[in-house]
Design an enzyme around this catalytic site. Structure first.
Site, PDB file in Angstrom:
ATOM      1  N   ASP A 152      33.731  51.289  60.245  1.00  0.00           N
ATOM      2  CA  ASP A 152      33.833  49.920  60.989  1.00  0.00           C
ATOM      3  C   ASP A 152      32.695  49.054  60.103  1.00  0.00           C
ATOM      4  OD1 ASP A 152      34.389  48.207  62.684  1.00  0.00           O
ATOM      5  OD2 ASP A 152      33.077  48.653  64.241  1.00  0.00           O
TER       6      ASP A 152
ATOM      7  N   LYS B 183      31.386  45.934  58.602  1.00  0.00           N
ATOM      8  CA  LYS B 183      31.633  44.711  58.655  1.00  0.00           C
ATOM      9  C   LYS B 183      30.317  43.813  58.641  1.00  0.00           C
ATOM     10  CE  LYS B 183      32.390  45.078  63.620  1.00  0.00           C
ATOM     11  NZ  LYS B 183      33.116  44.984  65.061  1.00  0.00           N
TER      12      LYS B 183
ATOM     13  N   ASN C 221      27.705  44.621  61.328  1.00  0.00           N
ATOM     14  CA  ASN C 221      27.267  45.815  61.373  1.00  0.00           C
ATOM     15  C   ASN C 221      26.123  46.123  60.043  1.00  0.00           C
ATOM     16  OD1 ASN C 221      28.519  46.688  63.650  1.00  0.00           O
ATOM     17  ND2 ASN C 221      30.092  47.651  62.709  1.00  0.00           N
TER      18      ASN C 221
ATOM     19  N   ASP D 202      25.475  50.781  63.250  1.00  0.00           N
ATOM     20  CA  ASP D 202      26.782  50.966  63.991  1.00  0.00           C
ATOM     21  C   ASP D 202      27.608  52.252  63.533  1.00  0.00           C
ATOM     22  OD1 ASP D 202      28.338  51.000  66.143  1.00  0.00           O
ATOM     23  OD2 ASP D 202      28.480  48.697  66.171  1.00  0.00           O
TER      24      ASP D 202
END
Ligand code: ADP
Length: 448
Positions: free
Chosen positions: A234, A236, A239, A261
């Site tokens: 994840d 991005k 994060n 995260d």
């Protein structure tokens, strides 16, 4: 651009065996009033749990637990100074993350002075806090396990277990964990400059040098994770936190970034889990093989680095559409566009890196390790050999420079691993022309 508010909605987490570390959350039922400290060691799946012996020094001759309640005869408190020698702050016990279980969270206030709210996360609030003894500032994430619910707690367990096992200058450092039957407090390194996305929103885009430095740090963190068989899944802008920053003599911003995260991260264990099959992530950052729910490997993180780099350079994502279906169509095609005038001042080498990061076929996509060795990412070598040009990119030039691509990374079919596969539903997040949603998705279904 991505809407960070939508990013709070991390969805279900599969029952995947993401780590082998001991679960730090599942012991609530057996929590005794006596403090338990569990030390997790970096690079090790082991953690040691122990009770402090009854002859430990007592405060004011009373035997109380950390919450201030009287303890049964023969048990004792943990005296702060002594415990610190064991728990370690900073370098005292390098690589270990103490997991401290206690009956009541109120005692944390004896150790920390809580300050401003840093943000509201999916699981709870994040506060700035100062260690009363060392005066060091930390970010403390306070999670109400009951309110968060079991699937959120699973994501949190995943995050905690992975964070316990890593140590890298560009990965958020988890200092210690306090846990009560109802709550969990994660004491993390404080990132005073907030989210990278917020800085980007203010600046609109970063210069090529600024982007290079960010991607260097990111590539180093991801190469470290991949080397440990951990896939973030994840990656991005939201994060990536910024611990500190400064403006250099050339008026360029130097950021000390931290990857955060790890709620969707997984650790692959041996050959059987070398390939992943769950569809998860955030639509605009999702790799084609993840969208297609094909077997995929850690190369999905590389795609996300490509999306991040593209956004940093021009301020918008490489693939945009007004429906999720169309967005996924664009991602599957993977055609990059550099027509916007902003790209005129970006070097061909940078565009070439983007093309290597955003190769639709993960087998031909550059790896994190190869990225670290890339000429564009190594300024001294790069600057001497290939100065930044301001001419408009010729797609053929870029294609030529990217053609000497990478070795095949596809693993044989017999390495298919954990059985989570899903179909993508249009309801769960779309990048539109005006707002590219960046909600993390986790969609999985058991293989028959
Ligand atoms: P989420 O659950 O959405 O991933 P978090 O709970 O990790 O979010 O964090 C919520 C907010 O708190 C973040 O958006 C960020 O602004 C802030 N925050 C989180 N961790 C830190 C940190 N280590 N330092 C500074 N701010 C932080």
């Amino acid at each position: 651009m991505a809407d960070s508010s939508l990013n709070k909605n991390s969805t279900n987490c599969p029952s995947s065996s993401s780590t082998t570390q001991k679960d730090g959350l599942s012991c609530g039922a057996s929590i005794s009033p006596v403090l338990v400290v569990e030390m997790s060691q970096t690079s090790s799946a082991d953690s040691t749990e122990f009770l402090f012996p009854p002859d430990r020094k007592k405060e004011k001759n009373t035997s109380r637990d950390i919450s201030g309640k009287d303890l049964p005869l023969g048990t004792s408190i943990i005296e702060r100074k002594t415990s610190q020698q064991h728990w370690g702050r900073g370098n005292v016990t390098e690589g270990k993350v103490p997991h401290i279980r206690m009956a009541n969270g109120a005692a944390i206030k004896e150790f920390y002075t809580f300050g401003r709210t840093l943000g509201q996360g999916s699981f709870g609030m994040v506060f700035e806090a100062k260690d009363k003894e060392t005066e060091t500032k930390w970010a403390i994430k306070k999670v109400n396990k009951e309110k968060a619910g079991s699937s959120a707690v699973k994501l949190l367990e995943r995050e905690v277990n992975i964070l316990k096992s890593v140590k890298h200058e560009h990965i958020i450092h988890l200092e210690q964990i306090f846990e009560t039957p109802k709550k969990m407090y994660l004491v993390m390194e404080l990132c005073e400059d907030g989210e990278l996305k917020e800085i980007l929103d203010r600046k609109r885009h970063f210069s090529e040098n600024e982007t290079r430095w960010i991607i260097q740090s990111l590539a180093s963190a991801i190469a470290y994770l991949h080397n440990k068989d951990i896939v973030h899944r994840d990656l991005k802008l939201e994060n990536i936190m910024v611990k500190s920053s400064f403006i250099d003599a050339n008026n360029e911003m130097n950021l000390n970034i931290k990857v955060t995260d790890f709620g969707l991260a997984v650790q692959k264990h041996g050959r059987s889990e070398a390939m992943l099959q769950a569809t998860c992530g955030t639509p605009i950052y999702m790799a084609p093989e993840v969208i297609n729910a094909h077997d995929y490997s850690q190369q999905c993180d590389i795609w996300s680095i490509g999306v991040i780099m593209y956004i940093l350079l021009c301020g918008g994502p490489p693939f945009l559409a007004n429906s999720e279906e169309k967005l996924f169509e664009l991602i599957r095609k993977g055609e990059l566009h550099f027509e916007d005038p902003i790209w005129d001042s970006i070097s061909d080498s940078a565009k070439c890196v983007l093309k290597q990061l955003l190769k639709v076929d993960p087998a031909h996509r550059i790896t994190a390790k190869e990225l670290l060795d890339n000429q564009w990412l190594t300024p001294t070598v790069y600057e001497k050999k290939s100065p930044v040009t301001s001419k408009k990119a010729d797609t053929n030039d870029i294609d030529t420079c990217c053609s000497s691509s990478t070795s095949s990374k596809l693993l044989p079919a017999e390495l298919k691993g954990e059985v989570e596969k899903s179909s993508v539903t249009p309801s769960q997040g779309v990048a539109t022309k005006s707002t590219a949603k960046s909600t993390a998705l986790f969609r999985s279904k058991k293989k028959p």
